[in-house]
Enzyme design. Sequence first.
Site, PDB file in Angstrom:
ATOM      1  N   ASP A  95      -6.004  12.062 -37.236  1.00 40.58           N
ATOM      2  CA  ASP A  95      -7.333  11.449 -37.130  1.00 40.58           C
ATOM      3  C   ASP A  95      -8.362  12.550 -36.893  1.00 40.58           C
ATOM      4  O   ASP A  95      -8.003  13.703 -36.634  1.00 40.58           O
ATOM      5  CB  ASP A  95      -7.398  10.353 -36.047  1.00 40.58           C
ATOM      6  CG  ASP A  95      -7.017  10.859 -34.667  1.00 40.58           C
ATOM      7  OD1 ASP A  95      -7.178  12.061 -34.402  1.00 40.58           O
ATOM      8  OD2 ASP A  95      -6.555  10.043 -33.848  1.00 40.58           O
TER       9      ASP A  95
ATOM     10  N   GLU B  67       0.852  -1.199   0.000  1.00 42.52           N
ATOM     11  CA  GLU B  67       0.000   0.000   0.000  1.00 42.52           C
ATOM     12  C   GLU B  67       0.887   1.249   0.000  1.00 42.52           C
ATOM     13  O   GLU B  67       2.010   1.219   0.484  1.00 42.52           O
ATOM     14  CB  GLU B  67      -0.908   0.000   1.241  1.00 42.52           C
ATOM     15  CG  GLU B  67      -1.992  -1.055   1.156  1.00 42.52           C
ATOM     16  CD  GLU B  67      -2.963  -0.988   2.329  1.00 42.52           C
ATOM     17  OE1 GLU B  67      -2.791  -0.128   3.211  1.00 42.52           O
ATOM     18  OE2 GLU B  67      -3.889  -1.813   2.359  1.00 42.52           O
TER      19      GLU B  67
ATOM     20  N   LYS C 240      -8.529   7.620 -39.618  1.00 47.54           N
ATOM     21  CA  LYS C 240      -7.785   6.477 -39.079  1.00 47.54           C
ATOM     22  C   LYS C 240      -8.725   5.318 -38.784  1.00 47.54           C
ATOM     23  O   LYS C 240      -9.755   5.492 -38.159  1.00 47.54           O
ATOM     24  CB  LYS C 240      -7.083   6.925 -37.791  1.00 47.54           C
ATOM     25  CG  LYS C 240      -6.309   5.856 -37.095  1.00 47.54           C
ATOM     26  CD  LYS C 240      -5.344   6.424 -36.056  1.00 47.54           C
ATOM     27  CE  LYS C 240      -6.023   6.817 -34.765  1.00 47.54           C
ATOM     28  NZ  LYS C 240      -5.094   7.349 -33.766  1.00 47.54           N
TER      29      LYS C 240
ATOM     30  N   ARG D 116      -8.573   1.824 -36.765  1.00 53.10           N
ATOM     31  CA  ARG D 116      -7.703   1.061 -35.865  1.00 53.10           C
ATOM     32  C   ARG D 116      -7.924  -0.432 -36.115  1.00 53.10           C
ATOM     33  O   ARG D 116      -9.015  -0.939 -35.947  1.00 53.10           O
ATOM     34  CB  ARG D 116      -7.977   1.447 -34.403  1.00 53.10           C
ATOM     35  CG  ARG D 116      -6.827   1.073 -33.507  1.00 53.10           C
ATOM     36  CD  ARG D 116      -6.893   1.748 -32.158  1.00 53.10           C
ATOM     37  NE  ARG D 116      -6.110   2.968 -32.019  1.00 53.10           N
ATOM     38  CZ  ARG D 116      -4.788   3.011 -31.962  1.00 53.10           C
ATOM     39  NH1 ARG D 116      -4.075   1.921 -32.055  1.00 53.10           N
ATOM     40  NH2 ARG D 116      -4.162   4.157 -31.818  1.00 53.10           N
TER      41      ARG D 116
HETATM   42  C1  R5P Z   1      -6.151   9.094 -30.595  1.00 57.08           C
HETATM   43  O1  R5P Z   1      -7.304   9.429 -30.482  1.00 57.08           O
HETATM   44  C2  R5P Z   1      -5.008   9.927 -30.081  1.00 57.08           C
HETATM   45  O2  R5P Z   1      -5.160  11.275 -30.442  1.00 57.08           O
HETATM   46  C3  R5P Z   1      -3.697   9.395 -30.589  1.00 57.08           C
HETATM   47  O3  R5P Z   1      -3.674   9.511 -32.005  1.00 57.08           O
HETATM   48  C4  R5P Z   1      -3.485   7.973 -30.244  1.00 57.08           C
HETATM   49  O4  R5P Z   1      -3.922   7.682 -28.957  1.00 57.08           O
HETATM   50  C5  R5P Z   1      -2.030   7.614 -30.409  1.00 57.08           C
HETATM   51  O5  R5P Z   1      -1.832   6.300 -29.991  1.00 57.08           O
HETATM   52  P1  R5P Z   1      -0.721   5.402 -30.653  1.00 57.08           P
HETATM   53  O6  R5P Z   1       0.593   6.113 -30.536  1.00 57.08           O
HETATM   54  O7  R5P Z   1      -0.777   4.129 -29.838  1.00 57.08           O
HETATM   55  O8  R5P Z   1      -1.126   5.144 -32.079  1.00 57.08           O
END
Ligand code: R5P
Length: 321
Positions: free
Chosen positions: A190, A60, A213, A215
Amino acid sequence: MPLYNASKEKKVPFSSWMQKLPQSPLLFTGSSHPTLAEEISSELGCSLGKSRISQFPDGETSAEILESVSGRDVFVIQSIAIHPNQYLFELLLLIDALKRSAAKKIVAVIPYLGYCRQDRKDKPGTPITAKLVANLLASAGTSHLVTCDLHADQVEGFFEIPVEHLRCQSLLSQKAASWLGSQGIVLAPDIGSIKLGASMAKQLDLELAVMRKQRLSSTEVKMHLLGSVKGKNVLIVDDLCSTGGTLSAATDLCLQLGANKVMAAITHGLFAPGAIEKLESSPLDQILTTNTVPAPIYPSSKWAQVSIAPLIAQTIRAISS
Ligand code: R5P
């Protein structure tokens, strides 16, 4: 009749006059980012308050405030990144300890407010962590929040206390301007980063391109460009970089579509394990972040950082005056 009669003015006792003199801000830090806390305190010309964070043998966390804060406005500096669970909990303990030591106003200075990416219920059975963190901070005793480039502006609305939402684009743009030259273009990687990108494009007086983008997994993304980057020096603007998947996919696509070179300006460099290596070996030319999160050891000169300490110090001065 005289408008003002000095002889009739009520005399204020010396002791209460002394109490009204402005006191320097009282700063405390958790263990997430002591270097930034030191930098902010030296900007303000004051030293950090005495506190202790340690661990009990059973794991803790223990927090202790080691000086009087009674009746004072206090600022606690702590980023919720790298070890977010540990640092969030440390912060809650410090705030609770300050509240129970009769601090007047408790300002949480959280340069990177972790857990904000889950700001809505995007599928059944998931929590809204941004709202949960807002509730935890408020119920611990936070009376004011200072933070930088939130993942989404609407998170401000999750707090029922004043929020100073600081923007870092002007700090980043000053450093990026010379690299971009006259052939620059800003890219939002994005839809969620369009607002940040638009603000950066306005500051640099450049056009904005946008990527859509998709994912594919937590580390893989697929991008589609809206606009043209042919022959341009592209500046990718985002609030954070975690795995580096977004930056590296956006860079690859820009170069395939004829960009001259690509640079990134990111507020929060979280850099999850493997991200530094991924970006170091990517064709990205420069990676610029702020120090809302402690910097890792950079492998080469393509990495750079700008400090938010002066901006935070200025905000602390404004709140405490
Ligand atoms: C997404 O909504 C954020 O703005 C970043 O683009 C994203 O979290 C980046 O994450 P990573 O480096 O894992 O692609």
